[in-house]
Design a protein around this motif. Structure first.
Motif, PDB file in Angstrom:
ATOM      1  N   ALA A 134      -8.238   4.636 -14.403  1.00  0.00           N
ATOM      2  CA  ALA A 134      -8.344   4.179 -13.013  1.00  0.00           C
ATOM      3  C   ALA A 134      -7.416   3.007 -12.727  1.00  0.00           C
ATOM      4  N   ARG A 135      -7.023   2.281 -13.754  1.00  0.00           N
ATOM      5  CA  ARG A 135      -6.225   1.080 -13.535  1.00  0.00           C
ATOM      6  C   ARG A 135      -4.893   1.397 -12.866  1.00  0.00           C
ATOM      7  N   GLY A 136      -4.208   2.427 -13.355  1.00  0.00           N
ATOM      8  CA  GLY A 136      -2.930   2.797 -12.769  1.00  0.00           C
ATOM      9  C   GLY A 136      -3.069   3.246 -11.329  1.00  0.00           C
ATOM     10  N   LYS A 137      -4.140   3.988 -11.040  1.00  0.00           N
ATOM     11  CA  LYS A 137      -4.365   4.460  -9.672  1.00  0.00           C
ATOM     12  C   LYS A 137      -4.649   3.297  -8.729  1.00  0.00           C
ATOM     13  N   ILE A 138      -5.419   2.331  -9.200  1.00  0.00           N
ATOM     14  CA  ILE A 138      -5.740   1.171  -8.369  1.00  0.00           C
ATOM     15  C   ILE A 138      -4.486   0.345  -8.092  1.00  0.00           C
ATOM     16  N   GLU A 139      -3.658   0.160  -9.103  1.00  0.00           N
ATOM     17  CA  GLU A 139      -2.420  -0.589  -8.908  1.00  0.00           C
ATOM     18  C   GLU A 139      -1.495   0.139  -7.935  1.00  0.00           C
ATOM     19  N   PHE A 140      -1.472   1.462  -8.033  1.00  0.00           N
ATOM     20  CA  PHE A 140      -0.642   2.260  -7.134  1.00  0.00           C
ATOM     21  C   PHE A 140      -1.142   2.137  -5.694  1.00  0.00           C
ATOM     22  N   ALA A 141      -2.462   2.200  -5.527  1.00  0.00           N
ATOM     23  CA  ALA A 141      -3.046   2.059  -4.189  1.00  0.00           C
ATOM     24  C   ALA A 141      -2.773   0.674  -3.622  1.00  0.00           C
ATOM     25  N   ARG A 142      -2.874  -0.348  -4.465  1.00  0.00           N
ATOM     26  CA  ARG A 142      -2.602  -1.716  -4.009  1.00  0.00           C
ATOM     27  C   ARG A 142      -1.154  -1.850  -3.542  1.00  0.00           C
ATOM     28  N   GLU A 143      -0.247  -1.263  -4.287  1.00  0.00           N
ATOM     29  CA  GLU A 143       1.171  -1.332  -3.926  1.00  0.00           C
ATOM     30  C   GLU A 143       1.432  -0.639  -2.589  1.00  0.00           C
ATOM     31  N   LEU A 144       0.831   0.536  -2.401  1.00  0.00           N
ATOM     32  CA  LEU A 144       1.044   1.275  -1.159  1.00  0.00           C
ATOM     33  C   LEU A 144       0.445   0.542   0.044  1.00  0.00           C
ATOM     34  N   LEU A 145      -0.754   0.008  -0.119  1.00  0.00           N
ATOM     35  CA  LEU A 145      -1.398  -0.686   0.996  1.00  0.00           C
ATOM     36  C   LEU A 145      -0.688  -1.990   1.341  1.00  0.00           C
ATOM     37  N   THR A 146      -0.169  -2.660   0.328  1.00  0.00           N
ATOM     38  CA  THR A 146       0.574  -3.894   0.586  1.00  0.00           C
ATOM     39  C   THR A 146       1.816  -3.611   1.428  1.00  0.00           C
ATOM     40  N   GLY A 147       2.476  -2.496   1.135  1.00  0.00           N
ATOM     41  CA  GLY A 147       3.643  -2.125   1.928  1.00  0.00           C
ATOM     42  C   GLY A 147       3.284  -1.584   3.299  1.00  0.00           C
ATOM     43  N   ALA A 148       2.085  -1.012   3.430  1.00  0.00           N
ATOM     44  CA  ALA A 148       1.681  -0.394   4.696  1.00  0.00           C
ATOM     45  C   ALA A 148       1.170  -1.407   5.707  1.00  0.00           C
TER      46      ALA A 148
END
Length: 218
Positions: A65-79
Motif C-alpha cells: 500500500a505504501r507505493g500506492k499511497i505515495e502515488f496518490a499523494r503525488e497526483l493530488l499534490t499536482g491536481a
C-alpha cells in the motif's frame, strides 16, 4: 493536501504573538520577559493548530500500500492547483451558463479529491482524470475567459470551447461515479463474506419464522 492557505498558520501565529505581547506587557503590567515567553508559546500553539493536515496521515502505509499511497499523494499534490484555477476562472467568465459549468467542474474535482484521500488505493480509477482531463479543463476555462475579453470576439471558438467544457463536465461526473462504485464493490464483498459466515454457522436453509407471542399465550 496542500492548499492556497499553506503557510498561513505561520502568519496567524506571528500576528497573534505580536498582538498578545504588548497586551500582556503594557495592559496587564507583566514583566517583558514573561510576556514574551507567553506570546511565543501562544503563537506556536496557533501555528500548530492551523498547520495543514498531512495527506493520508493515520493510514497504514506499510507493504504494497505504501507505493500506492505515495502515488496518490503525488497526483493530488499536482491536481490541487488545477482545481484552484477552475475556482478562480468561475469569477472571470462572464457567460453565466459556462461559469456554472466550470463551478461544477471544480466542485466535482473536490469530491474526487476527497474520495481519494479517504481511500488512496482507489486512485487508479481516476488516474486519467487527474493527469489529463483536469489539466485540460483548467486550460479551457481560462481560455474561454480570455476569448470573452478579446476585442475581436471569435464566436466560433467560444462555442467550440463551451461545447468541450460541457463534455468535460460529463467526463468529470463519470469519474466521480466510478469512484463511488468502488464503495459499492466493497459493500458487495462485505455482503458476500457476511453471507458466507452466516451460512457456515447457521446453515443455508431458511431459518424458522419466529412464533407469534399471542398464540403462545392462547
Amino acid at each position: 493536501m496542500p492548499s492556497a492557505w499553506s503557510g498561513m498558520n505561520w502568519i496567524a501565529g506571528g500576528a497573534g504573538a505580536a498582538v498578545l505581547l504588548p497586551l500582556l506587557a503594557v495592559g496587564v503590567g507583566m514583566p517583558f520577559w514573561a510576556a514574551g515567553l507567553i506570546s511565543v508559546v501562544a503563537g506556536g500553539g496557533v501555528v500548530a493548530l492551523l498547520a495543514p493536515r498531512k495527506m493520508f496521515e493515520g493510514l497504514d502505509n506499510s507493504g504494497a500500500a505504501r507505493g500506492k499511497i505515495e502515488f496518490a499523494r503525488e497526483l493530488l499534490t499536482g491536481a490541487e492547483p488545477l482545481a484552484i484555477r477552475l475556482e478562480v476562472a468561475v469569477s472571470t467568465i462572464q457567460t453565466k451558463k459556462v461559469a456554472e459549468r466550470v463551478r461544477h467542474l471544480a466542485r466535482t474535482s473536490r469530491e474526487i479529491f476527497a474520495g481519494i484521500e479517504e481511500d488512496p488505493l482507489r486512485v487508479d480509477r481516476v488516474r486519467r482524470f487527474l493527469t489529463y482531463y483536469l489539466p485540460r479543463a483548467a486550460d479551457l476555462a481560462e481560455a474561454y475567459a480570455v476569448l470573452e475579453k478579446s476585442g475581436n470576439r471569435d464566436t466560433t471558438r467560444l462555442v467550440s470551447t463551451s461545447d468541450l467544457i460541457d463534455r468535460l463536465d460529463t467526463a468529470f461526473t463519470h469519474y466521480a461515479t466510478n469512484l463511488q462504485e468502488a464503495d459499492l464493490d466493497n459493500l458487495d464483498i462485505e455482503l458476500k463474506l457476511l453471507k458466507s459466515s452466516l451460512d457456515e454457522d447457521l446453515g443455508t436453509s431458511a431459518l424458522p419464522a419466529p412464533s407469534d407471542p399471542s398464540k403462545r399465550r392462547a
